[in-house]
Design a protein around this motif. Structure first.
Motif, mmCIF file in Angstrom:
data_model
loop_
_atom_site.group_PDB
_atom_site.id
_atom_site.type_symbol
_atom_site.label_atom_id
_atom_site.label_comp_id
_atom_site.label_asym_id
_atom_site.label_seq_id
_atom_site.Cartn_x
_atom_site.Cartn_y
_atom_site.Cartn_z
ATOM 1 N N ARG A 1 45.737 -38.543 12.587
ATOM 2 C CA ARG A 1 45.025 -38.183 11.398
ATOM 3 C C ARG A 1 44.860 -36.712 11.396
ATOM 4 O O ARG A 1 44.961 -36.117 12.646
ATOM 5 N N THR A 2 44.422 -36.133 10.278
ATOM 6 C CA THR A 2 44.645 -34.532 10.314
ATOM 7 C C THR A 2 43.476 -34.299 11.315
ATOM 8 O O THR A 2 43.467 -33.370 11.870
ATOM 9 N N GLU A 3 42.329 -35.119 11.418
ATOM 10 C CA GLU A 3 41.176 -34.641 12.188
ATOM 11 C C GLU A 3 41.457 -34.959 13.815
ATOM 12 O O GLU A 3 41.150 -34.167 14.409
ATOM 13 N N THR A 4 42.371 -35.750 13.980
ATOM 14 C CA THR A 4 42.919 -35.973 15.330
ATOM 15 C C THR A 4 43.840 -34.905 15.670
ATOM 16 O O THR A 4 43.605 -34.735 17.181
ATOM 17 N N ALA A 5 44.893 -34.603 15.019
ATOM 18 C CA ALA A 5 45.599 -33.701 15.537
ATOM 19 C C ALA A 5 45.338 -32.312 16.076
ATOM 20 O O ALA A 5 45.731 -32.113 17.174
ATOM 21 N N GLY A 6 44.417 -31.604 15.244
ATOM 22 C CA GLY A 6 43.999 -30.360 15.639
ATOM 23 C C GLY A 6 43.097 -30.474 17.092
ATOM 24 O O GLY A 6 43.391 -29.687 18.008
ATOM 25 N N LEU A 7 42.229 -31.580 17.283
ATOM 26 C CA LEU A 7 41.514 -31.856 18.405
ATOM 27 C C LEU A 7 42.331 -32.320 19.458
ATOM 28 O O LEU A 7 42.211 -31.567 20.684
ATOM 29 N N ALA A 8 43.400 -32.949 19.133
ATOM 30 C CA ALA A 8 44.400 -33.228 20.293
ATOM 31 C C ALA A 8 45.028 -31.817 20.857
ATOM 32 O O ALA A 8 45.009 -31.768 22.063
ATOM 33 N N VAL A 9 45.632 -30.853 19.988
ATOM 34 C CA VAL A 9 45.858 -29.816 20.456
ATOM 35 C C VAL A 9 44.922 -28.795 21.113
ATOM 36 O O VAL A 9 45.174 -28.344 22.258
ATOM 37 N N LEU A 10 43.738 -28.975 20.771
ATOM 38 C CA LEU A 10 42.707 -28.051 21.275
ATOM 39 C C LEU A 10 42.387 -28.551 22.527
ATOM 40 O O LEU A 10 42.096 -27.636 23.591
ATOM 41 N N SER A 11 42.284 -29.814 22.735
ATOM 42 C CA SER A 11 42.075 -30.352 24.294
ATOM 43 C C SER A 11 43.032 -29.959 25.146
ATOM 44 O O SER A 11 42.720 -29.205 26.219
ATOM 45 N N LEU A 12 44.392 -29.908 24.708
ATOM 46 C CA LEU A 12 45.342 -29.427 25.632
ATOM 47 C C LEU A 12 45.324 -27.794 25.782
ATOM 48 O O LEU A 12 45.613 -27.782 27.034
ATOM 49 N N LEU A 13 44.968 -27.182 25.014
ATOM 50 C CA LEU A 13 45.061 -25.868 25.146
ATOM 51 C C LEU A 13 43.842 -25.590 26.037
ATOM 52 O O LEU A 13 44.009 -24.555 27.006
ATOM 53 N N MET A 14 42.665 -26.201 25.751
ATOM 54 C CA MET A 14 41.546 -25.801 26.523
ATOM 55 C C MET A 14 41.912 -26.061 28.081
ATOM 56 O O MET A 14 41.456 -25.344 28.902
ATOM 57 N N MET A 15 42.197 -27.396 28.227
ATOM 58 C CA MET A 15 42.738 -27.587 29.726
ATOM 59 C C MET A 15 43.761 -26.622 30.227
ATOM 60 O O MET A 15 43.671 -26.060 31.427
ATOM 61 N N LYS A 16 44.838 -26.139 29.486
ATOM 62 C CA LYS A 16 45.843 -25.291 30.135
ATOM 63 C C LYS A 16 45.096 -23.857 30.541
ATOM 64 O O LYS A 16 45.209 -23.400 31.523
ATOM 65 N N LEU A 17 44.166 -23.542 29.291
ATOM 66 C CA LEU A 17 43.385 -22.241 29.540
ATOM 67 C C LEU A 17 42.371 -22.299 30.750
ATOM 68 O O LEU A 17 42.036 -21.264 31.494
ATOM 69 N N GLU A 18 41.939 -23.574 31.280
ATOM 70 C CA GLU A 18 40.789 -23.655 32.243
ATOM 71 C C GLU A 18 41.799 -23.807 33.497
ATOM 72 O O GLU A 18 40.915 -23.697 34.665
ATOM 73 N N GLY A 19 43.175 -23.764 33.684
ATOM 74 C CA GLY A 19 43.728 -23.893 34.769
ATOM 75 C C GLY A 19 44.033 -25.266 35.122
ATOM 76 O O GLY A 19 44.535 -25.459 36.291
ATOM 77 N N ALA A 20 43.903 -26.430 34.446
ATOM 78 C CA ALA A 20 44.075 -27.727 34.893
ATOM 79 C C ALA A 20 45.676 -27.892 35.156
ATOM 80 O O ALA A 20 45.956 -28.483 36.045
ATOM 81 N N PHE A 21 46.620 -27.085 34.443
ATOM 82 C CA PHE A 21 47.933 -27.558 34.952
ATOM 83 C C PHE A 21 48.742 -26.103 34.494
ATOM 84 O O PHE A 21 48.087 -25.244 34.145
#
Ligand code: SAH
Length: 261
Positions: free
Chosen positions: A241-261
């Motif tokens: 859903r539109t409300e899930t899609a953005g949050l899924a991408v933000l979670s991914l970017l957050m973890m990437k920028l925090e250095g998780a992978f």
């Protein structure tokens, strides 16, 4: 520890003034008392560890014990360009986007959006979303209050991306196949590259995420996005859903920028 924002003009000589609703909240709701510790951010990247000195009905004076580098920010600004969703879904999207570290949310009018905001209604909504962003920022101990911009068209959003010289933009599109484009996009992001934040004047290097409304993007909109250098990506084999899609991408970017992978 409770967390508040105070305008930089309220910070002076080792003291911070907290006024109005925030001060009332400290006393009435949180029942804070002199001597109690709190965290105050000036919204421009400085965090202060403080102690309550004086607390009145609509005024508090707190002593600065220690200044800290903004701890609550990601090293890169992320903007969520959200296709206007139905009903009050945007409330949830703004709140969660702030928790996940977004720097700004841009309500974006696209071809298939059911919702059309006139200027007057738009202004009231933006005020509401901005208030949600502020309290989410306090709750999640952000060092700045993310911006909710007034609604704009997709063309205006593309122009903003050009003007501010974004470093990377993604447009999740359900017709995109395979994970290659997502993998490449994530590989282009370095973890912890520069300390946050983040002043609005200093453009460059921001990340943009474009999410379609319930009706999705029109193929022509995707073509235009691609011509601007925006990368279409898949979010997997399920339609979110539109409300899930953005949050899924933000979670991914957050973890990437925090250095998780
Ligand atoms: N057009 C669709 C659904 C739109 S979902 C329909 O059949 O009704 C809303 C938005 O979420 C899309 O525009 C897209 O940006 C994003 N999205 C949802 N699921 C996705 C997926 N599996 N891959 C890429 N983007 C997706």
């Amino acid at each position: 520890m409770h967390h508040f924002f105070a305008d930089p003009s309220c910070v002076e000589d080792g003291w911070i003034r907290i006024e109005g609703a925030d001060a009332a909240h400290m006393g009435k709701v949180l029942r804070m008392r002199p001597g109690e510790g709190l965290l105050v951010s000036d919204g421009e990247g400085r965090d202060y560890l403080c102690q309550v000195e004086e607390l009145e009905k609509e005024y508090a004076r707190v002593r600065i014990l220690e200044e800290r580098q903004a701890g609550g920010e990601l090293p890169t600004r992320i903007w969520l360009f959200q296709g206007l969703p139905k009903s009050d879904k945007m409330d949830l999207i703004v709140q969660k986007a702030v928790e996940l570290g977004a720097f700004g949310v841009v309500p974006t009018a696209t071809k298939n959006a059911v919702v059309k905001l006139d200027e007057k209604k738009g202004e009231a909504k933006v005020r509401r979303w901005q208030a949600i962003a502020r309290s989410a920022a306090e709750q999640s101990k952000r060092s700045c209050i993310p911006r909710v911009l007034p609604p704009m068209s997709l063309e205006e959003a593309f122009a903003l991306v050009r003007e501010r010289q974004f470093g990377l933009c993604l447009i999740p599109y359900e017709e995109e196949r395979g994970m290659d484009s997502m993998r490449e996009a994530l590989a282009a992001i370095g973890a912890g590259e520069r300390p946050g934040p983040v002043n609005l004047q200093e453009a460059g290097g921001d990340i943009g995420v474009f999410i379609g409304p319930e009706g999705g993007f029109d193929p022509e909109e995707i073509r235009q996005a691609i011509s601007q250098g925006i990368r279409p990506v898949s979010l997997g084999r399920r339609i979110l859903r539109t409300e899930t899609a953005g949050l899924a991408v933000l979670s991914l970017l957050m973890m990437k920028l925090e250095g998780a992978f």
